[in-house]
Design an enzyme around this catalytic site. Sequence first.
Site, short mmCIF file in Angstrom:
data_model
loop_
_atom_site.label_atom_id
_atom_site.label_comp_id
_atom_site.label_asym_id
_atom_site.label_seq_id
_atom_site.Cartn_x
_atom_site.Cartn_y
_atom_site.Cartn_z
N VAL A 64 133.21 29.84 18.50
CA VAL A 64 133.68 28.41 18.73
C VAL A 64 133.28 28.16 20.36
CG1 VAL A 64 135.90 27.05 19.15
CG2 VAL A 64 135.84 28.71 17.28
N CYS A 65 132.59 27.05 20.35
CA CYS A 65 131.95 26.70 21.69
C CYS A 65 132.79 26.82 22.83
CB CYS A 65 130.97 25.52 21.78
SG CYS A 65 130.62 24.91 23.10
N PHE A 66 133.94 26.15 22.61
CA PHE A 66 134.82 25.97 23.72
C PHE A 66 135.76 26.99 24.01
CE2 PHE A 66 133.58 21.66 23.37
CZ PHE A 66 133.91 21.00 24.53
#
Length: 274
Positions: free
Chosen positions: A143-145
């Site tokens: 997940v990027c965030f």
Amino acid sequence: MEETWGFIDSGHNSPAFNMALDELMLDWLDKGEIGPTIRFYGWSPAGISIGRFQDADKKIDFGQASAYGAEIVRRQTGGRAVLHDQELTYSVVVPESHPAMPRSVKEAYSVISKGLLEGYRELGISSEFAIPESSMEKTDSAVCFDKSSWYELLVDGKKAAGSAQMRKKGIILQHGSIPIEIDSVKLFDLFSYPSLEIKHRAREAFKEKAISINAATGKSFVYDEVKAAFKKGFEKGLGIKLEPLALSDAKLVEINQLAETKYKNLDWSYSTEK
């Protein structure tokens, strides 16, 4: 005198259309058909963009993605997967040779991200640039965030915007996600975890790592309000004037053709050999 850049307000489109248009903006700039340009857009339906070299089979829960109606697309830029749902997305194309653009990728991020910084200020949000403690920091999350990179935006120490950059043909393409709302249950349902317990722990930890505009303000901003704020923010942060740029029928045909032949193509979306 302020420099004038193009501004494409393309509204909400499919994930494949969105990634095709970002790619073509780079090509059009290379051919001299447009100058430096900023684009704002949304996603309909919601999409998951996979980093160019990311192995989607190990990270994405395809059954859940189908259940939620989220379409999967691989973007040209690297990094980890991003759920694009209730957000404003931006993209910037500008020549590497532009006098305002540093040669360093990291420093070019800092210049472009000034537009984001000012956009948050327009909404009454105090943000700051992320300066990671170690550029070697690793995470196994898809997940990027979950983690901030250099010059991404933090609000209250939490990641507020995620960006990715690539360079091709002497052109910089940077695009990024500005969440208006984050549905953490939906987000974590879309990714694969060894067990429900691990997914739950990851989701709880995520609440301390990422923040949306509405969570930061306690208000209920909508897409058009956020778009207006960040348009002013980019003009102020980059010292430019944005001039609306309409997409001709011929360009729309070009975008849709690339969306169909490349970004909806399973060989592009699911192969990691790029």
